[in-house]
Design a protein around this motif. Structure first.
Motif, short mmCIF file in Angstrom:
data_model
loop_
_atom_site.label_atom_id
_atom_site.label_comp_id
_atom_site.label_asym_id
_atom_site.label_seq_id
_atom_site.Cartn_x
_atom_site.Cartn_y
_atom_site.Cartn_z
N HIS A 25 1.33 13.69 4.05
CA HIS A 25 1.56 15.00 3.86
C HIS A 25 3.06 15.46 3.49
O HIS A 25 3.87 14.95 4.04
CB HIS A 25 0.84 15.76 5.12
CG HIS A 25 1.02 17.45 4.88
ND1 HIS A 25 0.08 18.04 3.84
CD2 HIS A 25 1.76 18.38 5.33
CE1 HIS A 25 0.53 19.03 3.94
NE2 HIS A 25 1.35 19.39 4.73
N THR A 27 5.12 18.92 2.16
CA THR A 27 4.76 20.56 2.37
C THR A 27 5.80 21.22 1.57
O THR A 27 7.05 20.92 1.51
CB THR A 27 4.90 21.12 3.73
OG1 THR A 27 3.89 20.53 4.56
CG2 THR A 27 4.63 22.61 3.69
N LEU A 58 5.13 19.53 9.09
CA LEU A 58 4.40 20.82 8.67
C LEU A 58 5.26 22.20 9.01
O LEU A 58 4.79 22.96 9.48
CB LEU A 58 3.15 20.91 9.67
CG LEU A 58 1.86 21.20 9.13
CD1 LEU A 58 1.47 20.22 7.96
CD2 LEU A 58 0.77 21.22 10.32
N SER A 61 4.18 26.25 9.50
CA SER A 61 2.83 26.01 10.18
C SER A 61 2.95 26.67 11.82
O SER A 61 4.06 26.64 12.24
CB SER A 61 2.23 24.61 10.56
OG SER A 61 3.10 24.04 11.24
N ALA A 87 -2.14 23.87 2.94
CA ALA A 87 -2.15 22.68 1.89
C ALA A 87 -1.27 22.52 0.68
O ALA A 87 -1.61 23.36 -0.07
CB ALA A 87 -3.72 22.57 1.44
N ASN A 88 -0.62 21.39 0.67
CA ASN A 88 0.46 21.17 -0.55
C ASN A 88 -0.23 21.24 -1.85
O ASN A 88 -1.15 20.43 -1.92
CB ASN A 88 1.27 20.12 -0.09
CG ASN A 88 2.28 19.82 -1.28
OD1 ASN A 88 2.23 18.94 -1.72
ND2 ASN A 88 3.41 20.53 -1.12
N THR A 137 -3.63 17.98 5.98
CA THR A 137 -3.03 19.08 6.40
C THR A 137 -3.41 19.14 8.12
O THR A 137 -2.39 19.13 8.80
CB THR A 137 -2.97 20.39 6.12
OG1 THR A 137 -2.81 20.15 4.45
CG2 THR A 137 -1.96 21.41 6.40
N SER A 141 -1.24 18.06 11.74
CA SER A 141 -0.90 19.16 12.53
C SER A 141 -1.13 18.64 13.93
O SER A 141 -0.48 18.98 15.06
CB SER A 141 -1.90 20.50 12.37
OG SER A 141 -3.58 20.14 13.18
#
Length: 215
Positions: A25, A27, A58, A61, A87-88, A137, A141
């Motif tokens: 992930h 971001t 993240l 977030s 969501a990237n 995502t 987390s």
């Protein structure tokens, strides 16, 4: 830390599906234009704001512990969590290209040459890419906030926004903000290590202050 996969996710009125790819992930900044097109579900009242165990994970977030669901579970207490994240867009675009590439290998639609994806199938591939990106995502987390997912149906993640509606006006490459809820557990080992790190940092700050006063 090994993170158990969140295998099933529910998107508003969309059906559940299974994740098929590992996550990596990344971001970026949320698109202001797309934010205007997506009305996020209001944040629930109450709950306890969680602090990240990894400050670099993240960005942007937030996570709230909404309360205990199951106490004295042999594998640890189970809680309800609320998440808001993004969501990237680059990840969605990469997954979309990957999905079309894989689909074209088996595509054989009447009226189209072998390997060609008809226009009516394109939105479905975009939807799949968005779903996969949201799953990644949500998985990220867990690591960011020192949590563990649950197995089976208990590990379902409910995305509050209707991603089918989001897809209708989506421009490939844009970020997608969303909110979600899921049940999970605190990763005790990670939480303990995080607290130890915070205590050490606090002690170092005290030492620096004392030295400054002594000077």
């Amino acid at each position: 830390m090994k993170i158990a996969s969140i295998a099933t996710i529910l998107f508003g009125s969309a059906a559940a599906f299974t994740a098929t790819t590992p996550f990596h992930h990344k971001t970026s900044t949320v698109s202001n234009t797309f934010l205007k097109a997506v009305e996020l579900t209001p944040e629930p009242e109450g709950g306890e704001e969680l602090t990240k165990v990894s400050e670099t994970s993240l960005p942007g977030s937030r996570m709230k512990n909404m309360g205990l669901v199951e106490e004295d579970n042999p594998d640890g207490d189970i809680y309800n969590f609320w998440l808001t994240a993004v969501a990237n867009g680059d990840e969605i675009k990469k997954l979309r290209i990957q999905t079309e590439k894989e689909a074209s290998k088996k595509a054989n639609f009447p009226g189209f040459r072998k390997g060609q994806i008809p226009p009516y199938a394109q939105p479905k591939m975009t939807m799949f890419a968005i779903q996969e990106a949201v799953i990644k995502t949500c998985e990220a987390s867990l690591e960011a906030y020192g949590l563990q997912s649950l197995q089976g149906s208990q590990g379902e993640v409910n995305v509050n926004e209707d991603m089918q509606e989001v897809c209708k006006g989506y421009k490939l490459g844009n970020d997608i903000p969303f909110t979600a809820t899921y049940k999970g557990k605190f990763d005790e080992a990670v939480q303990a290590a995080s607290e130890e790190g915070h205590d050490t940092a606090a002690m170092e700050d005290v030492v620096v202050d004392v030295e400054a006063v002594a000077e």
